[in-house]
Structure formats: structure tokens, C-alpha cells
Design a protein around this motif. Structure first.
Motif, PDB file in Angstrom:
ATOM      1  N   HIS A   1      51.432  39.092  41.597  1.00  0.00           N
ATOM      2  CA  HIS A   1      50.418  38.637  42.322  1.00  0.00           C
ATOM      3  C   HIS A   1      50.863  37.341  43.347  1.00  0.00           C
ATOM      4  O   HIS A   1      49.935  36.764  44.029  1.00  0.00           O
ATOM      5  CB  HIS A   1      49.255  37.868  41.156  1.00  0.00           C
TER       6      HIS A   1
ATOM      7  N   THR B   1      42.467  37.579  35.674  1.00  0.00           N
ATOM      8  CA  THR B   1      42.113  36.426  36.169  1.00  0.00           C
ATOM      9  C   THR B   1      42.953  35.996  37.307  1.00  0.00           C
ATOM     10  O   THR B   1      42.886  35.239  38.247  1.00  0.00           O
ATOM     11  CB  THR B   1      42.068  35.405  35.159  1.00  0.00           C
TER      12      THR B   1
ATOM     13  N   ALA C   1      42.693  37.784  40.419  1.00  0.00           N
ATOM     14  CA  ALA C   1      41.582  37.400  41.319  1.00  0.00           C
ATOM     15  C   ALA C   1      41.734  36.189  41.988  1.00  0.00           C
ATOM     16  O   ALA C   1      41.619  35.826  43.053  1.00  0.00           O
ATOM     17  CB  ALA C   1      40.357  37.329  40.429  1.00  0.00           C
ATOM     18  N   TYR C   2      42.701  35.216  41.256  1.00  0.00           N
ATOM     19  CA  TYR C   2      43.013  34.113  41.786  1.00  0.00           C
ATOM     20  C   TYR C   2      43.772  33.959  43.041  1.00  0.00           C
ATOM     21  O   TYR C   2      43.468  33.412  44.201  1.00  0.00           O
ATOM     22  CB  TYR C   2      43.741  33.069  40.762  1.00  0.00           C
TER      23      TYR C   2
ATOM     24  N   LYS D   1      43.863  36.382  45.247  1.00  0.00           N
ATOM     25  CA  LYS D   1      43.156  36.922  46.139  1.00  0.00           C
ATOM     26  C   LYS D   1      42.094  36.085  46.630  1.00  0.00           C
ATOM     27  O   LYS D   1      41.849  35.974  48.015  1.00  0.00           O
ATOM     28  CB  LYS D   1      42.484  38.345  45.873  1.00  0.00           C
ATOM     29  N   ASP D   2      41.291  35.265  45.853  1.00  0.00           N
ATOM     30  CA  ASP D   2      40.005  34.798  46.188  1.00  0.00           C
ATOM     31  C   ASP D   2      40.200  33.162  46.113  1.00  0.00           C
ATOM     32  O   ASP D   2      39.036  32.390  46.316  1.00  0.00           O
ATOM     33  CB  ASP D   2      38.887  35.305  45.276  1.00  0.00           C
ATOM     34  N   ARG D   3      41.409  32.476  45.625  1.00  0.00           N
ATOM     35  CA  ARG D   3      41.456  31.316  45.682  1.00  0.00           C
ATOM     36  C   ARG D   3      41.299  30.447  47.087  1.00  0.00           C
ATOM     37  O   ARG D   3      41.645  31.084  48.175  1.00  0.00           O
ATOM     38  CB  ARG D   3      42.611  30.451  44.993  1.00  0.00           C
ATOM     39  N   GLN D   4      40.693  29.286  46.955  1.00  0.00           N
ATOM     40  CA  GLN D   4      40.494  28.523  48.157  1.00  0.00           C
ATOM     41  C   GLN D   4      41.766  27.565  48.125  1.00  0.00           C
ATOM     42  O   GLN D   4      42.458  27.484  47.437  1.00  0.00           O
ATOM     43  CB  GLN D   4      39.208  27.382  47.901  1.00  0.00           C
TER      44      GLN D   4
ATOM     45  N   GLU E   1      42.955  24.884  45.638  1.00  0.00           N
ATOM     46  CA  GLU E   1      42.093  25.170  44.492  1.00  0.00           C
ATOM     47  C   GLU E   1      43.216  25.659  43.272  1.00  0.00           C
ATOM     48  O   GLU E   1      44.131  26.435  43.403  1.00  0.00           O
ATOM     49  CB  GLU E   1      41.334  26.339  44.595  1.00  0.00           C
TER      50      GLU E   1
ATOM     51  N   PHE F   1      39.379  27.435  39.627  1.00  0.00           N
ATOM     52  CA  PHE F   1      38.908  28.965  40.018  1.00  0.00           C
ATOM     53  C   PHE F   1      38.154  29.567  39.160  1.00  0.00           C
ATOM     54  O   PHE F   1      37.194  30.084  39.526  1.00  0.00           O
ATOM     55  CB  PHE F   1      40.080  29.565  40.697  1.00  0.00           C
TER      56      PHE F   1
ATOM     57  N   ARG G   1      34.681  28.291  38.996  1.00  0.00           N
ATOM     58  CA  ARG G   1      34.149  28.743  40.138  1.00  0.00           C
ATOM     59  C   ARG G   1      33.807  30.385  40.305  1.00  0.00           C
ATOM     60  O   ARG G   1      32.507  30.732  40.618  1.00  0.00           O
ATOM     61  CB  ARG G   1      34.651  28.375  41.400  1.00  0.00           C
ATOM     62  N   ALA G   2      34.676  31.125  40.044  1.00  0.00           N
ATOM     63  CA  ALA G   2      34.631  32.621  39.928  1.00  0.00           C
ATOM     64  C   ALA G   2      33.714  33.143  38.815  1.00  0.00           C
ATOM     65  O   ALA G   2      33.366  34.404  38.582  1.00  0.00           O
ATOM     66  CB  ALA G   2      36.047  33.285  40.052  1.00  0.00           C
TER      67      ALA G   2
END
Length: 588
Positions: free
Chosen positions: A484, A553, A556-557, A559-562, A565, A570, A573-574
Motif C-alpha cells: 500500500h 484499514t 483504505a488509509y 487510498k483515502d487519507r487527507q 492525516e 483516519f 473518520r472513515a
């Protein structure tokens, strides 16, 4: 937090009615209370037990009392079944933990610790999460020799365990050395002040009988029953929360101006321990209750510890920590009682900021021009393994007198106060013993932010592996991180063999606590610098489920973290876990 400064004159703690200690008959209190009361101030019959030739063990009551002297009786769990089949008693050995305020250790002291570890500790010793050292595998007959050896270099095992204030922690980051030295001096003062005073330690271990029998003035603060449970104290120096200040019963956050220590924000009520399937037990983060000047430190120690001494639960041991006293009585009551004993109101807390709770690894230059090298030591084990000869290499550096040793709260060691011209000598000795002077080389950021308790084979409370297993598990997690693209992303991970929390797992972004051999509770979502508790996402699961959850997890982190963050932020928030705002809601 408020930045308003209120100057208060230090005042002596007011006299307190100690009668609450015995407000109930001893027989209605926890058995440990009667044991302490009748122990002759922790002497018990330890001296007699040490020469019993029938067994390798000591009486269970003396085992409990020896904790106040820094000693735990243990047995080799790897041999337990075999010896049971042979109808032999367990292979009893002892763990001895030293008192080392702020983790500071001279070369002479390091050499003595090394010598004792080689002679009696199976050619090793261990750095703990409270900035001290401990020996395992000690034979009962070696305990006095080890105690004498420690005393020869100004060390002891007093209050390393037991129902007293434990070894005092202090932030160690060398990059701000002048301030850290000021804070360390206050930590040392605190440690010397809160240590128990009984002469039993000298009598048991060194044969120094007191001139007169121990009387009612033997322990002017603790009394015959000491504290209800252990009491942990630490000093943090922002922006590093390396000591995990919110996990301490009593914490002091250093507030400075232009490098000069002005005072401390006071934090109370932290604690990690809990029991599985006992929802009334939970970890708790400390509350910031105000600010004190430097000269108000000792009265504050007396006032805060006095409140817990007098109001803590002495009936139910699992409910006896300061965190439960605060939640039972309410924070306003506890703060008010502290201020009453102080004789003044705490000033409003000052602003501060934390951004990490890990170690700054490798070489750094302090503001005094001296060099400091922080060496990563996985799980704190000082031992020679293959080409990486940590035990021998660090002994060589101590023999050369090139540094002061500073143990970190993350189980590593700093070779500190190295003269610039001596840095090449340190590097050469590290290389000679197979120790890389670039600790981050070949290691993921996850591994560098990992901690584990001892667990198997020596800890009697462990239900699963920790120190021996976590490195292998991290290797498998590193495969996920590489997939990842997160190998360099700092994420905290901690593992313990039981729920007691010795490696402070409940404030790690990823945490595992043992339930049975190969089975763990998995927690996610704590704050990166220890400012938030995590939440259980899987109960009593094995490695396959742990890796499955982390793959999901972490993926997803990635792919979608700010921007900026953290992983713990995360997963909340997710929606993977709920945010835990107070310890009382940890088990909800």
C-alpha cells in the motif's frame, strides 16, 4: 488552554487526617492491606525465606512484599508443562527491576548492570517502558549479590514495584538538552522525595539492622499500608510526549520560556491497566488540572499522592488506581481536595503542544554542542544475537567512557553527551560490533514505533506472546505496508501478553493484547502522540484475522487519507472505529 499566568507562592501541604487509612477493619479490606500493615514496614520474613533450601521459591506473602524491593518471583513458562509431568515444582526464578529516575545511567553503572546481567541474568538484561532496566532469570541465591552490586554504583531496586510511587520518568530528547537537564533535575528531586523510607530494604539485603525497632515514624508519608496500588509519575517536555504523559497517575508537562523552565502543567488520573470481561475496569487518560511554579513541585507531589493515599479504594484491588478514585469522586472534588491540601489554587494551565511520542533516532546535536546517538533496540532486549552484538558493543562504549547512557520510554538507549571529537570513536565501536549507526536503515517506520512487554516465558500474567512474537508479526505487516506504499509512514503499534497494559497499548494506533496462546484483542484508533485511547475492533482473534483487518484499514488509509492525516485519526473518520473520549466509555 489558557495562556494567562497566575503566580502563586509555594505553601506547605496542610496537615491531613490519616485515619481514613483504617476507616474499616483490616479484615474487610483487600488481603494485601493486612499484609502491608503487619509486614514490619516491608521486611516480612523475606530474609528467612531466602535461605530456605527446600524450594527455589519464596512464600507468597513475601513474594508480594519483595515487589516493593523491586523483585518479582516468576517461573519459566516454557518449562512449566515438562516439570509438571515430572512432578517437579515450577522452575522459579526472579526478575529484578532497578530504580533509575529519568533513565540516566553513568558508564560505571552501565558496566555494573552489564556485569550482573552476564553473571546472573542469562547474558542479557532488558530496558523497560519506564526508562529503567531489569534482569530476568535470576536465581534466588543471587538476589543479594545483585543488590549489593547495584548499591556499589549508587543504584537500587527500591519502589521499582509495589504499592508506592514507581520509578519517575522524564523526557529525554537530547536536542533541547539544557531544558531537559532542568526537567531531569526536577524528576530526580521527585524520585528522592517519594521513595519509601523503610529501613527494611537495607536490613534484608545488606544485613544492616536499624539501631531501634521500626516505629510509627518509619514511613511519615506512606504509613503502614502504603498506597492503595502503584502510583506512576512522569515529566514530559513538549513537543515530545515520549513518556506518554496522559498514562501517568501524576504527570508534569514542562512549561518553558527561552529555554528556561518556568513550571509545570499538572496532569492527573492516567492509567492503562484493565481486565478482560470486567467492564468496570478500563484505561484512562489523565486530565490537565492547572499550572504550578517549579518551587511548588514537592508540595504538589504530597498533595496529589495524599489524596489517593487517603481516598483510594483499599477493598477492591482492581478498583484501587487513582483513575477510579477520580471517576468515583469526580474531578472537581479531587482538584478541590488537592488545592485544599496545597493551601492555594492551581493557576490556569498554560498552552503546550505535542507532536509525537517516539524517539528521534540516530545522531543529533544538542544546543550545548554535544552529540547524542539514539539507538533503536527492538523490545528493549540487550543481548548479543548473531553479528549484532548489542551487549558487548555497548559495554565497549561504556569502558571507553565516551558517553552518558539515557534510557528512553520507548525501550531504546541514547548514547548522550558525546564530545564532537569522540563521535567517530563511537561510530567505530558500533560498526565493530555489527550495530548500524543509521537505525532507520532497513526498518519500516512501523517497526521503529513499536513496543512490546516481556510476556512469555517469564511473566506469570501473560496469556500470549509479545516480545518474542511482535517482530515476526511486524515483518508480515510490513508486506502490507509495502503493497500500500506506507513503509515510511509512522504508525504506532504495541503488543502485550495480557490486558494489564505494561507497554501502554491502549494509546497506540494499532494495539494487540493477549487473550490466549496465539489469540489477541485488536485495537485501532488511538492518537499518534498518545492523546486519545483506541477502540477494540476484533476480540480474541489470531494472526490471519489481524492481518485481514490491517490489510483492509491500511489499504483504505493509503487510498483515502487527507494530507497529514494520521492512521489513528483516519480509522475514526472513515468509520472503522468509534472515537473514545473517556476511559469510562472504553468498553462500550
Amino acid at each position: 488552554m489558557s495562556t494567562t499566568k497566575t503566580t502563586q507562592a509555594a505553601a506547605p501541604a496542610v496537615e491531613v487526617d490519616r485515619s481514613r487509612d483504617l476507616s474499616q477493619p483490616l479484615e474487610k479490606l483487600a488481603p494485601e492491606e493486612s499484609l502491608k500493615f503487619h509486614s514490619d514496614y516491608l521486611a516480612g520474613t523475606i530474609a528467612t525465606d531466602l535461605v530456605d533450601e527446600i524450594t527455589r521459591a519464596v512464600d507468597e506473602n513475601n513474594n508480594k512484599l519483595m515487589k516493593f524491593h523491586g523483585i518479582y518471583q516468576q517461573d519459566d513458562r516454557d518449562l512449566r508443562d515438562e516439570r509438571r509431568q515430572q512432578k517437579l515444582e515450577p522452575y522459579f526464578t526472579f526478575m529484578l527491576r532497578g530504580r533509575l529516575p529519568g533513565g540516566v545511567c553513568t558508564p560505571e553503572q552501565w558496566l555494573k548492570i552489564d556485569e550482573l546481567g552476564r553473571l546472573h541474568g542469562n547474558d542479557q538484561f532488558r530496558l523497560t517502558t519506564r526508562q529503567t532496566f531489569q534482569f530476568h532469570y535470576l536465581d534466588r541465591n543471587a538476589l543479594r549479590e545483585v543488590m549489593i552490586g547495584l548499591r556499589d554504583v549508587g543504584l537500587d531496586g527500591k519502589a521499582a514495584c509495589g504499592d508506592v510511587a514507581r520509578t519517575v520518568m522524564s523526557g529525554v530528547h537530547p536536542g533541547l538538552s539544557k531544558l531537559h537537564k532542568q526537567v531531569y533535575e526536577q524528576a530526580r528531586i521527585a524520585s528522592d522525595h517519594v521513595i519509601h523510607k523503610t529501613s527494611a530494604y537495607e536490613e534484608v539485603w545488606f544485613g544492616e539492622k536499624p539501631a531501634t525497632p521500626r516505629g510509627d515514624d518509619e514511613e511519615p508519608f506512606y504509613g503502614k499500608q502504603y498506597m492503595p496500588r502503584k502510583f506512576k509519575i512522569g515529566f514530559a517536555v513538549p513537543p515530545s510526549n515520549d513518556i506518554d504523559i496522559y498514562s501517568q497517575d501524576l504527570g508534569f508537562v514542562a512549561i518553558a520560556s527561552r529555554g528556561k523552565l518556568k513550571g509545570f502543567n499538572v496532569v492527573i488520573g492516567g492509567g492503562m491497566g484493565r481486565t478482560d470481561r470486567a467492564p468496570e475496569t478500563y484505561p484512562r487518560l489523565g486530565d490537565v488540572i492547572g499550572f504550578i511554579e517549579v518551587d511548588q513541585l514537592v508540595p504538589t507531589l504530597d498533595a496529589v499522592m495524599g489524596v489517593q493515599r487517603d481516598y483510594g479504594d483499599r477493598v477492591t484491588r482492581s478498583h484501587a488506581r487513582f483513575k477510579y478514585t477520580i471517576d468515583d469522586k469526580g474531578l472537581p472534588f479531587i482538584k478541590g481536595e488537592i488545592e485544599r491540601r496545597l493551601g492555594f489554587a492551581l493557576a490556569p494551565a498554560k498552552r503546550f503542544r505535542f507532536d509525537s511520542n517516539g524517539d528521534q533516532l540516530g545522531w543529533t546535536t544538542g544546543d550545548d554542542g554535544l552529540e547524542h546517538f539514539t539507538l533503536f533496540i527492538e523490545s528493549g532486549r540487550i543481548i548479543d544475537r548473531g553479528e549484532r552484538r548489542l551487549l558487548t558493543g555497548l559495554r565497549a562504549i561504556a569502558q571507553a567512557g565516551l558517553c552518558v547512557f539515557r534510557l528512553t520510554p520507548n525501550q531504546s538507549v541514547i548514547l548522550s553527551d558525546v564530545a564532537p571529537e569522540d563521535r567517530p570513536k563511537v561510530d567505530a565501536l558500533l560498526a565493530e560490533h555489527g550495530i548500524d549507526n543509521v537505525p532507520t536503515k532497513g526498518r519500516s517506520a512501523l517497526r521503529l514505533n513499536s513496543m512490546a512487554c516481556v510476556a512469555m516465558p517469564t511473566c506469570g500474567l501473560a496469556m500470549a506472546e509479545a516480545e518474542r512474537y511482535l517482530p515476526d508479526l511486524i515483518t508480515k505487516i510490513e508486506g502490507l505496508l509495502e503493497t500500500h506504499g506506507l513503509t515510511e509512514e509512522p504508525i504506532t503499534i504495541r503488543m502485550t501478553g495480557c490486558p494489564n497494559g505494561c507497554a501502554r497499548p491502549y494509546i497506540a494506533e494499532i494495539a494487540l493484547t493477549g487473550r490466549a496462546p496465539g489469540k489477541y484483542n485488536l485495537y485501532l484508533g488511538a492518537g499518534f502522540h498518545g492523546q486519545r485511547l483506541n477502540k477494540m475492533v476484533r476480540e480474541n482473534v489470531g494472526e490471519d484475522v489481524i492481518l485481514e483487518v490491517l490489510d483492509e484499514t491500511l489499504g483504505a488509509y493509503a487510498k483515502d487519507r487527507q494530507d497529514g492525516e494520521r492512521f489513528g485519526d483516519f480509522v475514526i473518520r472513515a468509520g472503522f472505529v468509534a472515537e473514545v473520549t473517556e476511559g469510562r466509555f472504553f468498553n462500550d
